[in-house]
Design a protein around this motif. Structure first.
Motif, short mmCIF file in Angstrom:
data_model
loop_
_atom_site.label_atom_id
_atom_site.label_comp_id
_atom_site.label_asym_id
_atom_site.label_seq_id
_atom_site.Cartn_x
_atom_site.Cartn_y
_atom_site.Cartn_z
N TYR A 97 -5.59 2.33 9.98
CA TYR A 97 -4.71 1.18 10.18
C TYR A 97 -3.34 1.64 10.67
CZ TYR A 97 -7.58 -2.56 8.16
OH TYR A 97 -8.54 -3.50 7.94
N CYS A 98 -2.84 2.74 10.09
CA CYS A 98 -1.52 3.25 10.50
C CYS A 98 -1.53 3.68 11.96
CB CYS A 98 -1.12 4.42 9.61
SG CYS A 98 -0.79 3.97 7.88
N ARG A 99 -2.58 4.39 12.36
CA ARG A 99 -2.65 4.85 13.75
C ARG A 99 -2.78 3.67 14.71
NH1 ARG A 99 -5.84 8.89 11.22
NH2 ARG A 99 -7.76 7.81 11.80
N ILE A 100 -3.59 2.67 14.33
CA ILE A 100 -3.73 1.48 15.18
C ILE A 100 -2.38 0.79 15.34
CG2 ILE A 100 -4.73 -0.84 15.29
CD1 ILE A 100 -7.24 0.32 13.99
N GLY A 101 -1.59 0.79 14.27
CA GLY A 101 -0.26 0.18 14.32
C GLY A 101 0.76 1.03 15.05
N LEU A 130 0.81 -1.21 0.00
CA LEU A 130 0.00 0.00 0.00
C LEU A 130 0.85 1.27 0.00
CD1 LEU A 130 -2.68 -1.05 2.65
CD2 LEU A 130 -2.75 -1.35 0.17
N LEU A 131 2.02 1.17 0.61
CA LEU A 131 2.92 2.33 0.67
C LEU A 131 4.35 1.85 0.58
CD1 LEU A 131 2.80 5.36 3.06
CD2 LEU A 131 4.86 3.95 3.00
N GLU A 132 5.18 2.56 -0.18
CA GLU A 132 6.60 2.21 -0.27
C GLU A 132 7.38 3.42 -0.76
OE1 GLU A 132 9.20 -1.69 -1.37
OE2 GLU A 132 7.65 -1.09 -2.80
N ASN A 133 8.49 3.69 -0.05
CA ASN A 133 9.38 4.80 -0.43
C ASN A 133 8.63 6.12 -0.60
OD1 ASN A 133 11.77 3.30 -0.45
ND2 ASN A 133 11.35 2.56 -2.53
N GLY A 134 7.68 6.38 0.30
CA GLY A 134 6.97 7.65 0.26
C GLY A 134 5.87 7.73 -0.78
N VAL A 135 5.53 6.61 -1.41
CA VAL A 135 4.48 6.58 -2.43
C VAL A 135 3.32 5.71 -1.96
CG1 VAL A 135 3.88 5.97 -4.80
CG2 VAL A 135 6.14 6.92 -4.28
N LEU A 167 3.53 9.33 8.73
CA LEU A 167 3.75 8.43 7.60
C LEU A 167 5.17 8.54 7.04
CD1 LEU A 167 0.41 8.66 5.56
CD2 LEU A 167 1.05 7.11 7.40
N SER A 168 5.84 9.65 7.31
CA SER A 168 7.20 9.82 6.80
C SER A 168 8.18 8.86 7.47
CB SER A 168 7.66 11.26 6.98
OG SER A 168 7.77 11.59 8.36
N GLN A 169 7.75 8.25 8.59
CA GLN A 169 8.61 7.29 9.28
C GLN A 169 8.51 5.88 8.71
OE1 GLN A 169 7.28 7.63 13.34
NE2 GLN A 169 8.60 9.40 13.77
N LEU A 170 7.58 5.68 7.78
CA LEU A 170 7.33 4.35 7.23
C LEU A 170 8.06 4.14 5.91
CD1 LEU A 170 3.51 3.90 7.90
CD2 LEU A 170 5.39 2.74 9.05
N GLY A 173 -6.25 -9.47 6.06
CA GLY A 173 -6.86 -8.17 6.33
C GLY A 173 -6.06 -7.27 7.25
N SER A 174 -5.00 -7.77 7.87
CA SER A 174 -4.17 -6.94 8.73
C SER A 174 -3.12 -6.21 7.88
CB SER A 174 -3.49 -7.78 9.81
OG SER A 174 -2.64 -8.74 9.23
N VAL A 175 -2.60 -5.12 8.43
CA VAL A 175 -1.58 -4.33 7.72
C VAL A 175 -0.27 -4.41 8.50
CG1 VAL A 175 -0.94 -2.06 6.84
CG2 VAL A 175 -3.33 -2.77 6.80
N SER A 176 0.81 -4.78 7.78
CA SER A 176 2.14 -4.86 8.38
C SER A 176 2.95 -3.63 7.97
CB SER A 176 2.86 -6.13 7.92
OG SER A 176 2.11 -7.28 8.24
N PHE A 177 3.79 -3.16 8.90
CA PHE A 177 4.55 -1.94 8.66
C PHE A 177 6.04 -2.19 8.82
CE2 PHE A 177 0.40 -0.69 10.36
CZ PHE A 177 -0.03 0.17 9.37
N LEU A 178 6.81 -1.64 7.91
CA LEU A 178 8.27 -1.65 8.00
C LEU A 178 8.74 -0.21 8.14
CD1 LEU A 178 11.02 -3.14 7.80
CD2 LEU A 178 10.93 -2.72 5.33
N PRO A 179 9.25 0.17 9.33
CA PRO A 179 9.71 1.55 9.50
C PRO A 179 11.06 1.78 8.83
CG PRO A 179 10.10 0.30 11.49
CD PRO A 179 9.38 -0.62 10.55
N LYS A 180 11.37 3.03 8.59
CA LYS A 180 12.69 3.38 8.09
C LYS A 180 13.73 3.08 9.17
CE LYS A 180 11.05 6.96 4.91
NZ LYS A 180 11.05 8.39 4.56
#
Length: 231
Positions: free
Chosen positions: A122-126, A98-103, A131-134, A143-150
């Motif tokens: 979803y981002c806030r729940i996580g 859904l999001l990668e490298n600021g896009v 968003l600039s930190q992702l 249905g869950s969203v996984s996040f990889l921070p910078k």
């Protein structure tokens, strides 16, 4: 006439519960968040049929057969998806970036039937309010969203700090509800006498005074009292 019908309803209800239990054991236990769309639909359908079976007094065989068919199909599909990667991706779906490298990928948001407000939720729940930190956000097939921070925004680890902490172990319950769990104690290589001595050192005369006691894998037994007065 009234009492026999009540008795028959009780029997069919117990039968539906027993069949549901067996089908659940066959299909495997998953949390709702871990279910695929097919698992979710199958679970709802089987539950509806079970409710019908509980009140179907004239022909209970029909809903019972339908329950068994749905359960067996779910088991067969589970086995097939374990063996075939192509079938697995077709039935359970693929992760969507859904999001990668600021896009933010609008096309993938549309595929996932998500709007921006839902994505931000979803981002806030996580725990991500900036968003600039992702680096990456991925919608998983359940249905869950996984996040990889910078790298610069992820929490520091002991390796980053050049530390070597001792590995923690999974805690094992030795006492629950005032009863010794002898199988757990023996599997852990401990003796019941060791548990009782540990309880005595912490002021407990026997296991009946203990609500929960867990072993840390070393020499520590963490004890929670049965009575709140001991807290």
């Amino acid at each position: 006439m009234f009492l026999p019908q009540i008795g028959l309803t009780v029997l069919t209800a117990l039968l539906s519960i027993a069949v549901m239990f067996l089908l659940t054991k066959l299909m495997g236990t998953k949390q709702v968040s871990q279910m695929t769309m097919f698992d979710y639909i199958t679970g709802i359908t089987v539950g509806s049929i079970a409710a019908e079976l509980a009140t179907e007094l004239e022909e209970p065989v029909k809903p019972l057969t339908a329950m068994v068919v749905y359960g067996l199909v779910a088991v067969l599909i589970s086995i097939a998806t374990c063996k075939s990667i192509k079938l697995r991706s077709w039935i359970t779906g693929k992760p969507l970036v859904l999001l990668e490298n600021g896009v933010i990928y609008r096309r993938n948001l549309k595929k996932a039937k998500l709007d921006l407000s839902e994505f931000l939720t979803y981002c806030r729940i996580g725990g991500w309010f900036d968003l600039s930190q992702l680096q990456t956000a991925v919608l998983e097939h359940n249905g869950s969203v996984s996040f990889l921070p910078k790298e610069k925004d992820r929490p520091a680890t002991p390796t980053d700090l050049d530390l070597s902490p001792k590995q923690s172990n999974l805690q094992t319950p030795f006492v629950m509800d005032g009863q010794l769990l002898r199988d757990n104690i023996h599997q852990a290589g401990k003796e019941e006498s060791w548990v009782q001595q540990s309880l005595l050192r912490q002021g407990y005369q026997n296991e009946r005074e203990v609500f929960l006691a867990v072993w840390d894998g070393n020499d520590k037994l963490t004890v929670f009292p049965m009575s709140e007065k001991k807290l």
